[in-house]
Design a protein around this motif. Structure first.
Motif, PDB file in Angstrom:
ATOM      1  N   THR A   1       0.224  -1.062   0.059  1.00 23.86           N
ATOM      2  CA  THR A   1      -0.162   0.019   0.379  1.00 23.86           C
ATOM      3  C   THR A   1       0.899   0.827   0.149  1.00 23.86           C
ATOM      4  O   THR A   1       0.689   2.850  -0.348  1.00 23.86           O
ATOM      5  N   GLY A   2       2.008   1.469   1.138  1.00 28.28           N
ATOM      6  CA  GLY A   2       2.990   2.641   0.738  1.00 28.28           C
ATOM      7  C   GLY A   2       3.477   2.854  -0.901  1.00 28.28           C
ATOM      8  O   GLY A   2       3.856   4.402  -0.809  1.00 28.28           O
ATOM      9  N   ILE A   3       3.581   1.229  -1.754  1.00 26.99           N
ATOM     10  CA  ILE A   3       4.018   2.108  -2.904  1.00 26.99           C
ATOM     11  C   ILE A   3       2.732   2.704  -4.431  1.00 26.99           C
ATOM     12  O   ILE A   3       3.072   3.159  -4.417  1.00 26.99           O
ATOM     13  N   PHE A   4       1.738   2.389  -3.519  1.00 26.08           N
ATOM     14  CA  PHE A   4       0.785   3.112  -4.122  1.00 26.08           C
ATOM     15  C   PHE A   4       0.620   3.734  -3.575  1.00 26.08           C
ATOM     16  O   PHE A   4       0.218   4.777  -4.968  1.00 26.08           O
ATOM     17  N   ILE A   5       0.110   4.899  -2.361  1.00 27.41           N
ATOM     18  CA  ILE A   5       0.402   5.769  -1.744  1.00 27.41           C
ATOM     19  C   ILE A   5       1.789   6.364  -2.668  1.00 27.41           C
ATOM     20  O   ILE A   5       1.074   7.643  -3.096  1.00 27.41           O
ATOM     21  N   LEU A   6       2.736   5.822  -3.176  1.00 25.84           N
ATOM     22  CA  LEU A   6       3.671   6.652  -4.030  1.00 25.84           C
ATOM     23  C   LEU A   6       3.253   7.037  -5.349  1.00 25.84           C
ATOM     24  O   LEU A   6       3.820   7.998  -5.700  1.00 25.84           O
ATOM     25  N   GLY A   7       2.840   5.885  -5.733  1.00 20.09           N
ATOM     26  CA  GLY A   7       2.208   6.676  -7.046  1.00 20.09           C
ATOM     27  C   GLY A   7       1.381   7.478  -7.061  1.00 20.09           C
ATOM     28  O   GLY A   7       1.351   8.206  -8.051  1.00 20.09           O
ATOM     29  N   TYR A   8       0.409   7.642  -6.189  1.00 19.36           N
ATOM     30  CA  TYR A   8      -0.703   8.574  -5.375  1.00 19.36           C
ATOM     31  C   TYR A   8       0.553  10.216  -5.952  1.00 19.36           C
ATOM     32  O   TYR A   8      -0.376  11.132  -5.994  1.00 19.36           O
ATOM     33  N   CYS A   9       1.797  10.120  -4.837  1.00 15.17           N
ATOM     34  CA  CYS A   9       1.898  11.247  -4.956  1.00 15.17           C
ATOM     35  C   CYS A   9       2.298  12.066  -6.379  1.00 15.17           C
ATOM     36  O   CYS A   9       2.338  13.400  -6.643  1.00 15.17           O
ATOM     37  N   PHE A  10       2.853  10.991  -6.774  1.00 16.83           N
ATOM     38  CA  PHE A  10       2.421  11.505  -8.637  1.00 16.83           C
ATOM     39  C   PHE A  10       1.601  12.393  -9.151  1.00 16.83           C
ATOM     40  O   PHE A  10       1.930  13.564  -9.600  1.00 16.83           O
ATOM     41  N   TYR A  11       0.671  11.206  -8.999  1.00 18.18           N
ATOM     42  CA  TYR A  11      -0.570  12.085  -9.155  1.00 18.18           C
ATOM     43  C   TYR A  11      -0.792  13.532  -8.602  1.00 18.18           C
ATOM     44  O   TYR A  11      -0.993  14.125  -9.818  1.00 18.18           O
ATOM     45  N   TYR A  12      -1.148  13.977  -7.859  1.00 19.33           N
ATOM     46  CA  TYR A  12      -1.440  15.010  -7.024  1.00 19.33           C
ATOM     47  C   TYR A  12      -0.241  15.447  -7.234  1.00 19.33           C
ATOM     48  O   TYR A  12      -0.402  17.015  -7.288  1.00 19.33           O
ATOM     49  N   TYR A  13       1.352  15.282  -7.005  1.00 20.35           N
ATOM     50  CA  TYR A  13       2.215  16.811  -7.820  1.00 20.35           C
ATOM     51  C   TYR A  13       1.445  17.447  -9.426  1.00 20.35           C
ATOM     52  O   TYR A  13       1.599  18.100  -9.572  1.00 20.35           O
TER      53      TYR A  13
ATOM     54  N   ARG B   1      -2.534  18.291  -8.512  1.00 14.85           N
ATOM     55  CA  ARG B   1      -3.301  18.603  -8.106  1.00 14.85           C
ATOM     56  C   ARG B   1      -2.880  19.679  -7.397  1.00 14.85           C
ATOM     57  O   ARG B   1      -3.342  20.150  -6.821  1.00 14.85           O
ATOM     58  N   SER B   2      -1.812  19.951  -8.040  1.00 10.37           N
ATOM     59  CA  SER B   2      -0.547  21.134  -7.123  1.00 10.37           C
ATOM     60  C   SER B   2      -0.350  21.655  -7.143  1.00 10.37           C
ATOM     61  O   SER B   2       0.244  21.391  -9.449  1.00 10.37           O
ATOM     62  N   ASP B   3       0.007  23.059  -7.322  1.00 14.40           N
ATOM     63  CA  ASP B   3       1.185  23.962  -8.224  1.00 14.40           C
ATOM     64  C   ASP B   3       2.570  24.033  -8.225  1.00 14.40           C
ATOM     65  O   ASP B   3       3.287  25.016  -8.394  1.00 14.40           O
ATOM     66  N   MET B   4       3.311  23.186  -7.655  1.00 20.01           N
ATOM     67  CA  MET B   4       4.532  22.844  -6.845  1.00 20.01           C
ATOM     68  C   MET B   4       5.258  23.119  -8.406  1.00 20.01           C
ATOM     69  O   MET B   4       4.699  22.829  -9.052  1.00 20.01           O
ATOM     70  N   SER B   5       6.936  23.625  -7.810  1.00 22.84           N
ATOM     71  CA  SER B   5       6.987  23.527  -9.365  1.00 22.84           C
ATOM     72  C   SER B   5       9.464  23.719  -8.713  1.00 22.84           C
ATOM     73  O   SER B   5       8.873  24.313  -8.095  1.00 22.84           O
ATOM     74  N   GLY B   6       9.558  23.503  -9.654  1.00 20.25           N
ATOM     75  CA  GLY B   6      11.436  24.167  -9.004  1.00 20.25           C
ATOM     76  C   GLY B   6      11.679  22.886  -8.357  1.00 20.25           C
ATOM     77  O   GLY B   6      10.941  21.991  -7.795  1.00 20.25           O
ATOM     78  N   PHE B   7      13.117  22.866  -8.426  1.00 20.21           N
ATOM     79  CA  PHE B   7      13.797  21.710  -8.320  1.00 20.21           C
ATOM     80  C   PHE B   7      13.593  21.068  -6.515  1.00 20.21           C
ATOM     81  O   PHE B   7      13.419  20.872  -6.073  1.00 20.21           O
ATOM     82  N   MET B   8      13.935  22.917  -5.615  1.00 12.08           N
ATOM     83  CA  MET B   8      13.707  22.724  -4.668  1.00 12.08           C
ATOM     84  C   MET B   8      12.050  22.129  -3.543  1.00 12.08           C
ATOM     85  O   MET B   8      11.953  21.406  -3.218  1.00 12.08           O
ATOM     86  N   GLN B   9      10.657  22.817  -4.517  1.00 12.60           N
ATOM     87  CA  GLN B   9       9.393  21.872  -4.019  1.00 12.60           C
ATOM     88  C   GLN B   9       9.790  20.651  -4.361  1.00 12.60           C
ATOM     89  O   GLN B   9       8.718  19.849  -3.843  1.00 12.60           O
ATOM     90  N   THR B  10       9.844  20.256  -5.443  1.00  9.84           N
ATOM     91  CA  THR B  10      10.252  19.303  -6.765  1.00  9.84           C
ATOM     92  C   THR B  10      11.041  17.870  -4.980  1.00  9.84           C
ATOM     93  O   THR B  10      10.122  16.703  -4.590  1.00  9.84           O
TER      94      THR B  10
END
Length: 470
Positions: free
Chosen positions: A406-418, A421-430
């Motif tokens: 399940t932790g792997i699925f949550i990590l996959g959801y991180c890519f979807y959210y990034y 769903r998010s407006d993050m950009s740049g090396f530091m935020q990423t």
């Protein structure tokens, strides 16, 4: 941004679209930075009750060209007295989470999770119990007739099913660390539910997590050392050291990298040297000593591994299995159901940690967490039975991998959210987002892997106690 633990939201600039119809070019975008910020602060006595921020749209600096520009910032403050008591100052933020549209989504999440649990429970009760009952009747009939018949299915491997796994030292460290993380999360939920620490103060929550991790480190040392002793291990010093570094090691390396990035960008997200020293002192004087003490207690414990069946001297060869019974496909099946039970609530958690929302409904989050534990245990039990029925006795590591998937699925959801769903950009935020989320997902892998192994171990011991195995 926070002021006296009160969250503040505001704009730091604006984008203007200038329409141009010459030569077929699209609209031109101009970027402006606000240079003046105004604060409206309400107070009662010597306590801050409410704070709002606004900007002056007429006082801006054009930063479209990207050239270095000297900017002079200014701010103004208006103080206003209010009769709202200090104890009620967070009601404004709590009401946002309890708005009807938000509560409906939260309850939909719980109903979705409960339906998943009921379906999975019904599947186990209908399929597994019926199949196990038929297996018990068949094996009892074979024992009564006394005829020499070739054993098949999970009874056939009774002499190998309790054979200790390879890399027992690492296995015990994983189970010990997973047990510690599970207790730590439960303690954090307990503090949040009874209101011991200020739930809106992210610093207090983070501090409580660090302290609880340090205080529960003795659990990981005891569990890992005791299990390692039961498996006949003798290198218990290496076992305790590995247990102490199982989660802290990757966390320290990732923190060092991300803090270096923050320092290079001159960001306030970089922890000061004094705070880092305090964390190191806590680990050196509390966490590691408690792990060692727990390891000594586990090593000297008199408990033994209660195996219902004797283990043969030489292991049986595992038959060739179809592709869908291999480890990776089983992990995908095991991780999907628990993740489907929590994915709705994940958005609110991510929006609170990485966005501008305040999460206050800890009771619903706790219910979803309990459902996650139950679904993980059930699905691991089911997959362990199918694995044993296929005469594959290497279930120890498989149960950990299936539970932690399940932790792997949550990590996959991180890519979807990034991306979506998010407006993050740049090396530091990423780097901050994926760096810290990878550590959190790793912690989920260890914690849920421990849950999967515990549930599978109880199930395996139960079914082999019910048969006569010579």
């Amino acid at each position: 941004m926070y002021y006296d633990d009160l969250p503040i939201w505001g704009f730091i600039g604006k984008i203007e679209k200038i329409l141009r119809h010459t030569h077929g070019n699209g609209p031109e975008l101009r970027y402006y930075l606000f240079t003046h910020v105004h604060f409206d602060i309400s107070y009662n006595g010597d306590k801050i009750i409410e704070i709002n921020v606004s900007t002056d749209p007429l006082r801006t600096v054009d930063i479209t060209d990207g050239d270095e520009v000297a900017v002079e910032f200014s701010y103004s403050v208006k103080w206003k007295e209010t009769r709202i008591p200090f104890e009620r100052r967070m009601e404004k933020y709590s009401r946002y989470s309890f708005l009807p549209q938000h509560l409906e989504i939260h309850w939909f999440s719980i109903i979705n999770s409960c339906v998943t649990v009921l379906l999975l429970t019904g599947f186990l009760a209908t399929i597994l119990m019926r199949v196990l009952k038929n297996d018990f009747i068949k094996y009892a009939r074979d024992d009564e007739t006394g005829e020499e018949q070739e054993e098949t299915g999970w009874k056939y491997i009774h002499g190998d099913v309790f054979r200790f796994p390879r890399h027992a030292n690492l296995f015990c460290a994983v189970i010990g660390t997973g047990t510690q993380l599970l207790f730590m999360v439960l303690f954090v939920f307990a503090l949040a539910l009874i209101g011991v620490f200020y739930p809106y103060n992210r610093g207090a929550l983070l501090t409580a997590t660090i302290v609880l991790y340090a205080l529960t480190s003795g659990i990981s040392g005891y569990v890992a050392s005791n299990m390692y002793r039961q498996m006949g291990g003798e290198k218990w010093v290496r076992n305790v050291s590995l247990t102490g570094c199982m989660f802290c090691g990757p966390m320290f390396l990732m923190f060092s990298f991300l803090n270096t990035v923050a320092i290079a960008y001159r960001s306030t997200a970089a922890l000061p040297f004094g705070t880092i020293c305090i964390i190191v002192v806590i680990w050196a004087l509390v966490t590691f000593p408690l792990t060692v003490l727990g390891g000594i207690a586990g090593k000297n414990s008199k408990s033994e591994f209660d195996a219902p069946c004797r283990t043969t001297k030489y292991p049986r060869e595992i038959p060739k299995l179809p592709w869908f019974r291999e480890t990776i496909p089983q992990m995908m099946m095991a991780g999907f159901l628990p993740f489907s039970a929590i994915y709705i609530e994940l958005y609110y958690i991510f929006a609170s940690v990485w966005g501008h929302k305040v999460y206050t409904i800890y009771s619903i989050l706790f219910i979803v967490f309990i459902i996650l534990i139950i679904v993980t245990a059930f699905i691991c039990v089911a997959l362990t039975y199918f694995q044993l029925a296929a005469e594959d006795h290497a279930w120890w590591w498989r149960s950990v991998f299936c539970g932690g998937s399940t932790g792997i699925f949550i990590l996959g959801y991180c890519f979807y959210y990034y991306e979506a769903r998010s407006d993050m950009s740049g090396f530091m935020q990423t780097s901050f987002f994926f760096g810290y989320m990878s550590i959190i997902c790793y912690g989920f892998f260890l914690m849920l892997g421990n849950v999967g192994f515990r549930a599978s171990s109880l199930f395996v011991k139960h079914i082999y106690k019910a048969i006569k195995s010579d």
